[in-house]
Design a protein around this motif. Structure first.
Motif, PDB file in Angstrom:
ATOM      1  N   ARG A   2       0.859  -1.187   0.000  1.00 58.50           N
ATOM      2  CA  ARG A   2       0.000   0.000   0.000  1.00 58.50           C
ATOM      3  C   ARG A   2       0.893   1.234   0.000  1.00 58.50           C
ATOM      4  O   ARG A   2       1.877   1.295   0.728  1.00 58.50           O
ATOM      5  CB  ARG A   2      -0.886   0.007   1.250  1.00 58.50           C
ATOM      6  CG  ARG A   2      -1.982  -1.034   1.248  1.00 58.50           C
ATOM      7  CD  ARG A   2      -2.562  -1.210   2.639  1.00 58.50           C
ATOM      8  NE  ARG A   2      -3.136   0.024   3.162  1.00 58.50           N
ATOM      9  CZ  ARG A   2      -4.419   0.374   3.032  1.00 58.50           C
ATOM     10  NH1 ARG A   2      -5.245  -0.410   2.374  1.00 58.50           N
ATOM     11  NH2 ARG A   2      -4.872   1.482   3.565  1.00 58.50           N
ATOM     12  N   GLN A   3       0.508   2.214  -0.804  1.00 57.48           N
ATOM     13  CA  GLN A   3       1.282   3.448  -0.794  1.00 57.48           C
ATOM     14  C   GLN A   3       1.210   4.083   0.596  1.00 57.48           C
ATOM     15  O   GLN A   3       0.148   4.151   1.199  1.00 57.48           O
ATOM     16  CB  GLN A   3       0.733   4.453  -1.809  1.00 57.48           C
ATOM     17  CG  GLN A   3       0.770   3.967  -3.242  1.00 57.48           C
ATOM     18  CD  GLN A   3      -0.566   3.450  -3.705  1.00 57.48           C
ATOM     19  OE1 GLN A   3      -1.244   2.729  -2.985  1.00 57.48           O
ATOM     20  NE2 GLN A   3      -0.964   3.796  -4.913  1.00 57.48           N
ATOM     21  N   ASN A   4       2.350   4.542   1.102  1.00 60.67           N
ATOM     22  CA  ASN A   4       2.307   5.227   2.386  1.00 60.67           C
ATOM     23  C   ASN A   4       2.634   6.702   2.269  1.00 60.67           C
ATOM     24  O   ASN A   4       2.885   7.386   3.260  1.00 60.67           O
ATOM     25  CB  ASN A   4       3.201   4.536   3.427  1.00 60.67           C
ATOM     26  CG  ASN A   4       4.655   4.488   3.016  1.00 60.67           C
ATOM     27  OD1 ASN A   4       5.094   5.197   2.122  1.00 60.67           O
ATOM     28  ND2 ASN A   4       5.419   3.627   3.681  1.00 60.67           N
ATOM     29  N   ARG A  23      -7.976  12.206   3.892  1.00 58.31           N
ATOM     30  CA  ARG A  23      -8.153  10.923   3.202  1.00 58.31           C
ATOM     31  C   ARG A  23      -6.853  10.118   3.191  1.00 58.31           C
ATOM     32  O   ARG A  23      -6.850   8.914   3.432  1.00 58.31           O
ATOM     33  CB  ARG A  23      -8.637  11.148   1.765  1.00 58.31           C
ATOM     34  CG  ARG A  23     -10.102  11.522   1.637  1.00 58.31           C
ATOM     35  CD  ARG A  23     -10.571  11.386   0.207  1.00 58.31           C
ATOM     36  NE  ARG A  23      -9.808  12.229  -0.709  1.00 58.31           N
ATOM     37  CZ  ARG A  23     -10.138  13.483  -1.017  1.00 58.31           C
ATOM     38  NH1 ARG A  23     -11.208  14.053  -0.470  1.00 58.31           N
ATOM     39  NH2 ARG A  23      -9.401  14.184  -1.866  1.00 58.31           N
ATOM     40  N   ALA A  24      -5.745  10.807   2.901  1.00 58.39           N
ATOM     41  CA  ALA A  24      -4.457  10.115   2.872  1.00 58.39           C
ATOM     42  C   ALA A  24      -4.128   9.526   4.234  1.00 58.39           C
ATOM     43  O   ALA A  24      -3.719   8.364   4.348  1.00 58.39           O
ATOM     44  CB  ALA A  24      -3.360  11.081   2.429  1.00 58.39           C
ATOM     45  N   TRP A  25      -4.339  10.315   5.286  1.00 54.81           N
ATOM     46  CA  TRP A  25      -4.024   9.854   6.641  1.00 54.81           C
ATOM     47  C   TRP A  25      -4.913   8.672   7.038  1.00 54.81           C
ATOM     48  O   TRP A  25      -4.444   7.698   7.630  1.00 54.81           O
ATOM     49  CB  TRP A  25      -4.193  11.013   7.611  1.00 54.81           C
ATOM     50  CG  TRP A  25      -3.713  10.702   9.004  1.00 54.81           C
ATOM     51  CD1 TRP A  25      -4.473  10.396  10.093  1.00 54.81           C
ATOM     52  CD2 TRP A  25      -2.360  10.672   9.444  1.00 54.81           C
ATOM     53  NE1 TRP A  25      -3.678  10.177  11.189  1.00 54.81           N
ATOM     54  CE2 TRP A  25      -2.367  10.332  10.822  1.00 54.81           C
ATOM     55  CE3 TRP A  25      -1.134  10.879   8.817  1.00 54.81           C
ATOM     56  CZ2 TRP A  25      -1.206  10.211  11.572  1.00 54.81           C
ATOM     57  CZ3 TRP A  25       0.033  10.759   9.569  1.00 54.81           C
ATOM     58  CH2 TRP A  25      -0.016  10.426  10.925  1.00 54.81           C
ATOM     59  N   SER A  26      -6.188   8.747   6.674  1.00 55.11           N
ATOM     60  CA  SER A  26      -7.115   7.656   6.997  1.00 55.11           C
ATOM     61  C   SER A  26      -6.735   6.371   6.266  1.00 55.11           C
ATOM     62  O   SER A  26      -6.921   5.272   6.780  1.00 55.11           O
ATOM     63  CB  SER A  26      -8.547   8.059   6.628  1.00 55.11           C
ATOM     64  OG  SER A  26      -8.954   9.188   7.375  1.00 55.11           O
ATOM     65  N   TYR A  27      -6.191   6.512   5.075  1.00 52.32           N
ATOM     66  CA  TYR A  27      -5.761   5.367   4.275  1.00 52.32           C
ATOM     67  C   TYR A  27      -4.485   4.738   4.845  1.00 52.32           C
ATOM     68  O   TYR A  27      -4.194   3.573   4.617  1.00 52.32           O
ATOM     69  CB  TYR A  27      -5.529   5.837   2.834  1.00 52.32           C
ATOM     70  CG  TYR A  27      -4.939   4.834   1.899  1.00 52.32           C
ATOM     71  CD1 TYR A  27      -5.711   3.814   1.344  1.00 52.32           C
ATOM     72  CD2 TYR A  27      -3.598   4.905   1.534  1.00 52.32           C
ATOM     73  CE1 TYR A  27      -5.164   2.902   0.464  1.00 52.32           C
ATOM     74  CE2 TYR A  27      -3.037   3.993   0.655  1.00 52.32           C
ATOM     75  CZ  TYR A  27      -3.820   2.997   0.127  1.00 52.32           C
ATOM     76  OH  TYR A  27      -3.276   2.091  -0.751  1.00 52.32           O
ATOM     77  N   GLY A  28      -3.736   5.546   5.598  1.00 52.81           N
ATOM     78  CA  GLY A  28      -2.470   5.083   6.149  1.00 52.81           C
ATOM     79  C   GLY A  28      -1.269   5.694   5.481  1.00 52.81           C
ATOM     80  O   GLY A  28      -0.156   5.162   5.552  1.00 52.81           O
ATOM     81  N   ALA A  29      -1.489   6.855   4.812  1.00 52.66           N
ATOM     82  CA  ALA A  29      -0.414   7.501   4.064  1.00 52.66           C
ATOM     83  C   ALA A  29      -0.193   8.925   4.547  1.00 52.66           C
ATOM     84  O   ALA A  29      -1.090   9.563   5.099  1.00 52.66           O
ATOM     85  CB  ALA A  29      -0.750   7.507   2.570  1.00 52.66           C
ATOM     86  N   TYR A  31       0.295  12.747   3.546  1.00 49.52           N
ATOM     87  CA  TYR A  31      -0.048  13.654   2.459  1.00 49.52           C
ATOM     88  C   TYR A  31       1.161  14.521   2.135  1.00 49.52           C
ATOM     89  O   TYR A  31       1.765  15.136   3.025  1.00 49.52           O
ATOM     90  CB  TYR A  31      -1.228  14.523   2.874  1.00 49.52           C
ATOM     91  CG  TYR A  31      -1.595  15.622   1.898  1.00 49.52           C
ATOM     92  CD1 TYR A  31      -2.204  15.331   0.686  1.00 49.52           C
ATOM     93  CD2 TYR A  31      -1.346  16.959   2.209  1.00 49.52           C
ATOM     94  CE1 TYR A  31      -2.560  16.331  -0.209  1.00 49.52           C
ATOM     95  CE2 TYR A  31      -1.695  17.973   1.332  1.00 49.52           C
ATOM     96  CZ  TYR A  31      -2.300  17.664   0.126  1.00 49.52           C
ATOM     97  OH  TYR A  31      -2.638  18.663  -0.745  1.00 49.52           O
TER      98      TYR A  31
END
Length: 246
Positions: A2-4, A23-29, A31
């Motif tokens: 997964r992209q971080n 959104r990025a933080w919730s995905y695990g990445a 920003y």
């Protein structure tokens, strides 16, 4: 994998995209934004003419209260952007950078990883990089832009190492390949192999962002080339990704 880290280009005088960062933080990445000072000049920024805008932007970053990464005026050692060598001086770049950093600090927006991002020194007009350096107190990561093209260097070492050696003369901050891709060519698979394995070999390189766009007649996207995608996936599967959110 997964992209971080997930990146976005942000125009000057536009608002902070808190939704994208969330959104990025919730995905695990993490920003990452490349902040492009179009429609102004580095001299005007350094003189304080954008202070209100910068302060509002910084306050929005602080209000979100999650880490983000910001690169301001990327590829400033090239001649293709209005903040580059044709229209601005290294002193103006440094002054603008330090002012922006100070305004963020002033509103308590200390949740920013500051990424200083020159272009690799091939094929950029040869200008010294150190005059553009704002100082270790103002930078967290050193980003480098570099692309594999048929007419250029064909290995990680030949593409990035000369720039890395020059930068190591004035800072030990960690490197980050802030913008890269491989152009369609006979050597595209060896190129992507060299890119990923080069990141793996260098302990002081945190990772990379793939420029996943079709632009100016060149399709840099990975999903449009199945053979390249397969090679990329095989190499990335063995890549021990650091978590930039830590």
């Amino acid at each position: 994998k997964r992209q971080n880290m997930i990146g976005q280009y942000v125009a000057w005088n536009t608002s902070f995209d808190a939704a994208a960062a969330t959104r990025a933080w919730s995905y695990g990445a993490l920003y990452y934004m490349a902040w492009e000072p179009y429609g102004t000049t580095l001299a005007d920024i350094a003189a304080g003419r954008s202070d209100t805008y910068i302060t509002h932007f910084a306050a929005a970053v602080r209000a979100l209260n999650v880490p983000i990464a910001i690169s301001f005026g990327h590829e400033m050692n090239g001649n293709w952007y209005p903040w580059g060598t044709k229209d601005a001086t290294p002193a103006q770049f440094v002054a603008a950078w330090r002012l922006i950093h100070g305004l963020f600090t002033g509103v308590g927006a200390t949740n920013v990883i500051w990424v200083w991002n020159p272009n690799d020194i091939f094929p950029v007009p040869q200008v010294p990089l150190q005059p553009y350096w704002p100082g270790d107190a103002y930078v967290n990561w050193v980003g480098i832009t570099g692309y594999f093209s048929p007419g250029g260097p064909q290995t990680f070492s030949t593409l990035f190492n000369p720039t890395m050696r020059e930068i190591r003369q004035f800072t030990n901050e960690p490197f980050f390949i802030a913008e890269t891709s491989v152009e369609t060519a006979a050597a595209e698979v060896p190129n992507v192999n060299s890119l990923i394995r080069g990141v793996m070999r260098h302990r002081d390189v945190l990772g990379l962002i793939w420029f996943n766009y079709a632009k100016a007649g060149v399709d840099w996207r990975i999903q449009s080339r199945p053979t390249l995608r397969a090679a990329f996936d095989r190499d990335v599967a063995g890549l021990a990704l650091l978590d930039p959110r830590k």
